[in-house]
Design a protein around this motif. Sequence first.
Motif, PDB file in Angstrom:
ATOM      1  N   MET A   1      -0.130  -3.481  -0.711  1.00  0.00           N
ATOM      2  CA  MET A   1       1.127  -3.944  -1.314  1.00  0.00           C
ATOM      3  C   MET A   1       2.364  -3.393  -0.647  1.00  0.00           C
ATOM      4  N   PHE A   2       2.191  -2.364   0.178  1.00  0.00           N
ATOM      5  CA  PHE A   2       3.345  -1.609   0.692  1.00  0.00           C
ATOM      6  C   PHE A   2       3.128  -1.306   2.163  1.00  0.00           C
ATOM      7  N   GLY A   3       4.183  -1.453   2.971  1.00  0.00           N
ATOM      8  CA  GLY A   3       4.084  -1.140   4.390  1.00  0.00           C
ATOM      9  C   GLY A   3       5.410  -0.692   4.950  1.00  0.00           C
ATOM     10  N   GLU A   4       5.529  -0.797   6.277  1.00  0.00           N
ATOM     11  CA  GLU A   4       6.691  -0.194   6.948  1.00  0.00           C
ATOM     12  C   GLU A   4       8.018  -0.856   6.611  1.00  0.00           C
ATOM     13  N   LEU A   5       7.986  -2.131   6.204  1.00  0.00           N
ATOM     14  CA  LEU A   5       9.272  -2.750   5.845  1.00  0.00           C
ATOM     15  C   LEU A   5       9.822  -2.138   4.569  1.00  0.00           C
ATOM     16  N   PHE A   6       8.962  -2.003   3.572  1.00  0.00           N
ATOM     17  CA  PHE A   6       9.386  -1.307   2.350  1.00  0.00           C
ATOM     18  C   PHE A   6       9.838   0.115   2.679  1.00  0.00           C
ATOM     19  N   ALA A   7       9.053   0.791   3.522  1.00  0.00           N
ATOM     20  CA  ALA A   7       9.391   2.181   3.854  1.00  0.00           C
ATOM     21  C   ALA A   7      10.765   2.262   4.510  1.00  0.00           C
ATOM     22  N   THR A   8      11.078   1.264   5.349  1.00  0.00           N
ATOM     23  CA  THR A   8      12.391   1.227   6.005  1.00  0.00           C
ATOM     24  C   THR A   8      13.503   1.119   4.968  1.00  0.00           C
ATOM     25  N   ALA A   9      13.287   0.216   4.003  1.00  0.00           N
ATOM     26  CA  ALA A   9      14.296   0.037   2.948  1.00  0.00           C
ATOM     27  C   ALA A   9      14.448   1.303   2.111  1.00  0.00           C
ATOM     28  N   LEU A  10      13.327   1.963   1.825  1.00  0.00           N
ATOM     29  CA  LEU A  10      13.386   3.172   0.990  1.00  0.00           C
ATOM     30  C   LEU A  10      14.019   4.336   1.751  1.00  0.00           C
ATOM     31  N   GLN A  11      13.653   4.450   3.022  1.00  0.00           N
ATOM     32  CA  GLN A  11      14.240   5.533   3.824  1.00  0.00           C
ATOM     33  C   GLN A  11      15.767   5.392   3.860  1.00  0.00           C
ATOM     34  N   HIS A  12      16.215   4.156   3.988  1.00  0.00           N
ATOM     35  CA  HIS A  12      17.660   3.893   4.014  1.00  0.00           C
ATOM     36  C   HIS A  12      18.324   4.382   2.734  1.00  0.00           C
ATOM     37  N   ARG A  13      17.586   4.352   1.630  1.00  0.00           N
ATOM     38  CA  ARG A  13      18.149   4.762   0.336  1.00  0.00           C
ATOM     39  C   ARG A  13      17.905   6.233   0.027  1.00  0.00           C
ATOM     40  N   GLY A  14      17.338   6.961   0.981  1.00  0.00           N
ATOM     41  CA  GLY A  14      17.138   8.393   0.770  1.00  0.00           C
ATOM     42  C   GLY A  14      15.940   8.733  -0.089  1.00  0.00           C
ATOM     43  N   VAL A  15      14.989   7.781  -0.184  1.00  0.00           N
ATOM     44  CA  VAL A  15      13.784   8.012  -0.991  1.00  0.00           C
ATOM     45  C   VAL A  15      12.812   8.885  -0.202  1.00  0.00           C
TER      46      VAL A  15
ATOM     47  N   GLN B   1      -4.856  -6.130   3.438  1.00  0.00           N
ATOM     48  CA  GLN B   1      -4.807  -7.305   2.555  1.00  0.00           C
ATOM     49  C   GLN B   1      -3.382  -7.611   2.089  1.00  0.00           C
ATOM     50  N   GLY B   2      -2.919  -8.809   2.406  1.00  0.00           N
ATOM     51  CA  GLY B   2      -1.558  -9.213   2.043  1.00  0.00           C
ATOM     52  C   GLY B   2      -1.428  -9.562   0.573  1.00  0.00           C
ATOM     53  N   THR B   3      -0.192  -9.556   0.095  1.00  0.00           N
ATOM     54  CA  THR B   3       0.072  -9.787  -1.323  1.00  0.00           C
ATOM     55  C   THR B   3       1.190 -10.804  -1.497  1.00  0.00           C
ATOM     56  N   VAL B   4       1.402 -11.254  -2.724  1.00  0.00           N
ATOM     57  CA  VAL B   4       2.430 -12.255  -3.014  1.00  0.00           C
ATOM     58  C   VAL B   4       3.582 -11.609  -3.776  1.00  0.00           C
ATOM     59  N   LYS B   5       4.609 -12.421  -4.011  1.00  0.00           N
ATOM     60  CA  LYS B   5       5.776 -11.936  -4.760  1.00  0.00           C
ATOM     61  C   LYS B   5       6.029 -12.950  -5.861  1.00  0.00           C
ATOM     62  N   ALA B   6       5.259 -12.859  -6.932  1.00  0.00           N
ATOM     63  CA  ALA B   6       5.275 -13.955  -7.897  1.00  0.00           C
ATOM     64  C   ALA B   6       5.318 -13.544  -9.362  1.00  0.00           C
ATOM     65  N   THR B   7       4.902 -12.328  -9.680  1.00  0.00           N
ATOM     66  CA  THR B   7       4.586 -12.063 -11.082  1.00  0.00           C
ATOM     67  C   THR B   7       5.467 -10.965 -11.665  1.00  0.00           C
ATOM     68  N   PRO B   8       5.923 -11.162 -12.906  1.00  0.00           N
ATOM     69  CA  PRO B   8       6.734 -10.122 -13.545  1.00  0.00           C
ATOM     70  C   PRO B   8       5.962  -8.836 -13.758  1.00  0.00           C
ATOM     71  N   GLY B   9       6.699  -7.767 -13.894  1.00  0.00           N
ATOM     72  CA  GLY B   9       6.137  -6.452 -14.184  1.00  0.00           C
ATOM     73  C   GLY B   9       7.244  -5.608 -14.778  1.00  0.00           C
ATOM     74  N   ALA B  10       7.238  -4.329 -14.463  1.00  0.00           N
ATOM     75  CA  ALA B  10       8.253  -3.459 -15.052  1.00  0.00           C
ATOM     76  C   ALA B  10       8.661  -2.378 -14.069  1.00  0.00           C
ATOM     77  N   VAL B  11       9.897  -1.951 -14.219  1.00  0.00           N
ATOM     78  CA  VAL B  11      10.413  -0.837 -13.420  1.00  0.00           C
ATOM     79  C   VAL B  11      10.985   0.213 -14.372  1.00  0.00           C
ATOM     80  N   ASN B  12      10.643   1.468 -14.087  1.00  0.00           N
ATOM     81  CA  ASN B  12      11.123   2.603 -14.884  1.00  0.00           C
ATOM     82  C   ASN B  12      10.642   2.563 -16.331  1.00  0.00           C
ATOM     83  N   VAL B  13       9.368   2.236 -16.485  1.00  0.00           N
ATOM     84  CA  VAL B  13       8.667   2.441 -17.757  1.00  0.00           C
ATOM     85  C   VAL B  13       7.563   3.466 -17.474  1.00  0.00           C
ATOM     86  N   PRO B  14       7.032   4.122 -18.519  1.00  0.00           N
ATOM     87  CA  PRO B  14       5.923   5.045 -18.265  1.00  0.00           C
ATOM     88  C   PRO B  14       4.726   4.307 -17.668  1.00  0.00           C
ATOM     89  N   VAL B  15       4.092   4.922 -16.672  1.00  0.00           N
ATOM     90  CA  VAL B  15       2.884   4.360 -16.061  1.00  0.00           C
ATOM     91  C   VAL B  15       1.803   5.448 -16.078  1.00  0.00           C
TER      92      VAL B  15
END
Length: 234
Positions: A93-107, A137-151
């Motif tokens: 689900m996660f690779g270098e493009l996400f990492a690039t975006a996160l690094q830019h934000r200081g994550v 394995q590639g993934t899609v961008k289609a389904t709702p979920g949640a951000v900043n809830v307990p996991v």
Amino acid sequence: MRTVVVTGPPRADAQDVAALGAHGVATVHESMGRTGYLGPRLRPVHLGHRVAGTAVTVLSWPGDNLMIHVAVEQCRPGDLLVVATTSPSTDGMFGELFATALQHRGVRGLVIDAGVRDVAELGAMGFPAWSAAVSAQGTVKATPGAVNVPVTIGGQVIRPGDAILADDDGVVCVPRSRVADAVRAAEARAAKEEATRAAFQEGQLGLDRYGLRDRLTELGIEYVTYEQRLKDEA
Ligand SMILES: O=C([O-])CC(=O)C(=O)O
Ligand SMILES: [Mg+2]
């Protein structure tokens, strides 16, 4: 599932989180009474990183990284992205493009209870990640979920703003309200281990230092010479 994006949750104190990052995962886990460890399934994608940050949490549908894109916008410097899925998944689900975006934000890094890919690129970027799998394995961008809830990962509840510490031994979560206590406890344990290390370097035995000889007696453990053992076996 209802999509919920919680914005601006309180984070653990940045100085406390930085102080936590001076200690290892094993030390912090032990000094908190052996709590908070996410378990051996979460492995470092590359060895040699130790990071502490505040959790931005994501709950994603398996095989769908839409909510990770949503979460990136919620990340601030000093955060660490924590991704769980609603049912087990190893998809990449996660690779270098996400990492690039996160690094830019200081994550500071990623913890994901699913797969990552672009491993070579993540290493070259120096972006620390801990995952349950490596998968192209590639993934899609289609389904709702949640951000900043307990996991929940590895039986541990992670709330947004909790402190996450990760190194080559794995990942530990420290609840936001306990980070200062955890730092004090880790410092005390580190000092104790320093004294033990010095004693072991001098040749002292754990059996003596920890008073374990009485324990052996209590447990009825006997010492027998090799010759006696041979006779007994004959
Ligand atoms: O784009 C994706 O689906 C995941 C990925 O490979 C990347 O972040 O580079
Ligand atoms: Mg990619």
